[in-house]
Design an enzyme around this catalytic site. Structure first.
Site, PDB file in Angstrom:
ATOM      1  N   HIS A  41       3.003  23.216  -5.615  1.00 48.03           N
ATOM      2  CA  HIS A  41       2.417  21.817  -5.401  1.00 48.03           C
ATOM      3  C   HIS A  41       2.925  21.241  -4.282  1.00 48.03           C
ATOM      4  O   HIS A  41       3.868  21.837  -3.701  1.00 48.03           O
ATOM      5  CB  HIS A  41       2.608  20.876  -6.644  1.00 48.03           C
ATOM      6  CG  HIS A  41       4.112  20.613  -6.798  1.00 48.03           C
ATOM      7  ND1 HIS A  41       5.035  21.434  -7.612  1.00 48.03           N
ATOM      8  CD2 HIS A  41       4.921  19.763  -6.561  1.00 48.03           C
ATOM      9  CE1 HIS A  41       6.300  20.843  -7.600  1.00 48.03           C
ATOM     10  NE2 HIS A  41       6.094  19.675  -6.743  1.00 48.03           N
ATOM     11  N   HIS A  60       1.929  19.325 -12.470  1.00 46.54           N
ATOM     12  CA  HIS A  60       1.401  18.869 -11.343  1.00 46.54           C
ATOM     13  C   HIS A  60       0.886  19.987 -10.454  1.00 46.54           C
ATOM     14  O   HIS A  60       1.574  20.827 -10.169  1.00 46.54           O
ATOM     15  CB  HIS A  60       2.126  17.587 -10.639  1.00 46.54           C
ATOM     16  CG  HIS A  60       3.408  18.158 -10.237  1.00 46.54           C
ATOM     17  ND1 HIS A  60       4.107  18.911 -11.081  1.00 46.54           N
ATOM     18  CD2 HIS A  60       4.313  17.669  -9.243  1.00 46.54           C
ATOM     19  CE1 HIS A  60       5.411  19.006 -10.528  1.00 46.54           C
ATOM     20  NE2 HIS A  60       5.517  18.285  -9.308  1.00 46.54           N
ATOM     21  N   HIS A 102       6.726  17.025   0.390  1.00 50.41           N
ATOM     22  CA  HIS A 102       7.184  18.380   0.415  1.00 50.41           C
ATOM     23  C   HIS A 102       6.312  19.456  -0.287  1.00 50.41           C
ATOM     24  O   HIS A 102       5.279  19.015  -0.767  1.00 50.41           O
ATOM     25  CB  HIS A 102       8.530  18.581  -0.532  1.00 50.41           C
ATOM     26  CG  HIS A 102       8.297  18.163  -2.142  1.00 50.41           C
ATOM     27  ND1 HIS A 102       8.493  16.991  -2.622  1.00 50.41           N
ATOM     28  CD2 HIS A 102       7.958  18.962  -3.016  1.00 50.41           C
ATOM     29  CE1 HIS A 102       8.297  16.859  -3.827  1.00 50.41           C
ATOM     30  NE2 HIS A 102       7.842  18.023  -4.268  1.00 50.41           N
ATOM     31  N   HIS A 153      14.589  16.209 -12.520  1.00 51.12           N
ATOM     32  CA  HIS A 153      13.694  15.150 -12.544  1.00 51.12           C
ATOM     33  C   HIS A 153      13.371  14.503 -13.921  1.00 51.12           C
ATOM     34  O   HIS A 153      13.269  15.115 -14.968  1.00 51.12           O
ATOM     35  CB  HIS A 153      12.232  15.504 -11.885  1.00 51.12           C
ATOM     36  CG  HIS A 153      12.220  15.851 -10.659  1.00 51.12           C
ATOM     37  ND1 HIS A 153      12.484  15.128  -9.498  1.00 51.12           N
ATOM     38  CD2 HIS A 153      11.601  16.866  -9.950  1.00 51.12           C
ATOM     39  CE1 HIS A 153      12.287  15.628  -8.446  1.00 51.12           C
ATOM     40  NE2 HIS A 153      11.936  16.989  -8.619  1.00 51.12           N
ATOM     41  N   TYR A 163      16.210  20.156  -3.348  1.00 51.35           N
ATOM     42  CA  TYR A 163      15.412  19.990  -2.220  1.00 51.35           C
ATOM     43  C   TYR A 163      16.119  20.162  -0.857  1.00 51.35           C
ATOM     44  O   TYR A 163      17.331  19.846  -0.871  1.00 51.35           O
ATOM     45  CB  TYR A 163      14.907  18.421  -1.918  1.00 51.35           C
ATOM     46  CG  TYR A 163      13.996  18.136  -3.126  1.00 51.35           C
ATOM     47  CD1 TYR A 163      12.604  18.108  -2.809  1.00 51.35           C
ATOM     48  CD2 TYR A 163      14.544  17.642  -4.255  1.00 51.35           C
ATOM     49  CE1 TYR A 163      11.620  17.705  -3.774  1.00 51.35           C
ATOM     50  CE2 TYR A 163      13.284  17.145  -5.226  1.00 51.35           C
ATOM     51  CZ  TYR A 163      12.005  17.211  -4.992  1.00 51.35           C
ATOM     52  OH  TYR A 163      11.098  16.810  -6.020  1.00 51.35           O
ATOM     53  N   GLU A 210      10.892  22.190  -1.915  1.00 51.17           N
ATOM     54  CA  GLU A 210      11.405  22.169  -3.206  1.00 51.17           C
ATOM     55  C   GLU A 210      11.558  23.625  -3.875  1.00 51.17           C
ATOM     56  O   GLU A 210      10.578  24.156  -3.672  1.00 51.17           O
ATOM     57  CB  GLU A 210      10.754  21.083  -4.078  1.00 51.17           C
ATOM     58  CG  GLU A 210      11.311  21.047  -5.487  1.00 51.17           C
ATOM     59  CD  GLU A 210      10.439  20.177  -6.514  1.00 51.17           C
ATOM     60  OE1 GLU A 210       9.173  20.152  -6.232  1.00 51.17           O
ATOM     61  OE2 GLU A 210      11.067  19.729  -7.346  1.00 51.17           O
TER      62      GLU A 210
HETATM   63 FE   LIG Z   1       8.089  18.525  -6.379  1.00 54.67          FE
END
Ligand SMILES: [Fe+2]
Length: 307
Positions: free
Chosen positions: A153, A199, A214, A246, A255, A265
């Site tokens: 993503h 996502h 990112h 997260h 990251y 990431e």
């Molecule tokens: Fe991400």
């Protein structure tokens, strides 16, 4: 409702020095160089991807993202969505087959956040690198560095999140999987999925349009994220934050920056999404925990360093 957009198909990233960039994305991330074109662009893929490439590097004076492309089920889907994008008010640009090597016709449009996206349905399939589709072994030998599994993503910063959600949800058939909502009800972050993933693309509200936060690559396990951290230190690569987890999506993450300052990431785990799931909502007052679940506070660099 799903409308035939399948997955992130590619991202074209601007880099300041191609040799350094290739070393980073191939030797450290573990992507595989698949091709180059007469513009000097370099085509890379992660080993589990069936299509020929997912990351295109273009040398330029300014870092950032040129565009992100989504692969659709077939050309009819691309044609239908092209008409619906125009009806929505987007200007669309038809990019002829072959402009990206071994990729078919692409329909490019700019989202209200200022980012360029593309839809396409045709790209040469080279199969999973090193194992193929017939009696595939567990993984191929010869993978380098972090051994990234797939391009997963992008997270993008820009304005007009509401209108961008309408575009991705109502025209392209994405679902809102997760969001961060301010006390006044304004959505300040939206995580959108065309699949079961937490996502496929995400947006953070930001006054300046078209900014790149990112590009993210999937790893199999938490231990792979720790190994990625080791490799970042071994290579003296610029690190942003992690390894951590997260709150949003619950992914395990780290990251770091490519030599041009583009953030990357790598992550493992994370939530899944079905179309009947209500969006997961984080209150902006819990933003520290939403972004960095363990530290529970934001790192200024994470919020402000963009390309
Ligand atoms: Fe991400």
């Amino acid at each position: 409702m799903k409308k035939g957009v399948m997955r992130p198909g590619h991202v074209q990233i601007r880099v300041l020095d191609m040799d350094e960039a290739v070393k980073h994305y191939v030797d450290l991330l573990g992507l595989i160089e698949m091709d180059r074109d007469d513009q000097g662009r370099v085509y890379l893929k992660a080993w589990t991807e069936v299509d020929k490439f997912s990351v295109v590097l273009r040398e330029a004076d300014v870092a950032g993202m040129d565009f992100m492309g989504f692969k659709c089920l077939n050309e009819e889907v691309v044609d239908t969505l092209r008409a619906e994008l125009i009806e929505f008010g987007c200007e669309v640009e038809d990019i002829p087959a072959g402009e990206l090597k071994d990729c078919g016709h692409r329909v490019r449009f700019v989202a209200p956040t200022g980012h360029a996206f593309e839809l396409f349905a045709t790209k040469q399939q080279t199969g999973k690198w090193g194992v193929g589709n017939r009696n595939p072994e567990a993984w191929p030998r010869g993978l380098q560095g972090m051994q990234a599994n797939r391009f997963d993503h992008c997270l993008l910063y820009g304005p007009n999140l509401d209108r961008t959600l309408e575009l991705f949800r109502d025209v392209l058939g994405f679902d809102l999987a997760e969001q961060v909502v301010a006390p006044d009800g304004k959505r300040v972050a939206q995580f959108l999925t065309a699949s079961m993933k937490a996502h496929d693309v995400a947006f953070i509200d930001h006054p300046e349009p078209g900014k790149f936060h990112h590009a993210s690559f999937f790893l199999e396990t938490w231990n792979d994220v720790l190994k990625a951290a080791d490799l970042i230190s071994m290579t003296n690569t610029s690190i942003d934050i992690g390894p951590t987890r997260h709150g949003l999506t619950h992914g395990q993450t780290i990251y770091f920056f490519d030599p041009s300052g583009n953030r990357n990431e790598v992550f493992a785990g994370g939530d899944y999404h079905y179309p009947d799931h209500e969006p997961v909502t984080w209150d902006a007052s819990e933003l520290g925990k939403a972004i960095f679940y363990h530290d529970r506070q934001l790192n200024e660099r994470f919020l402000t360093v963009l390309t």
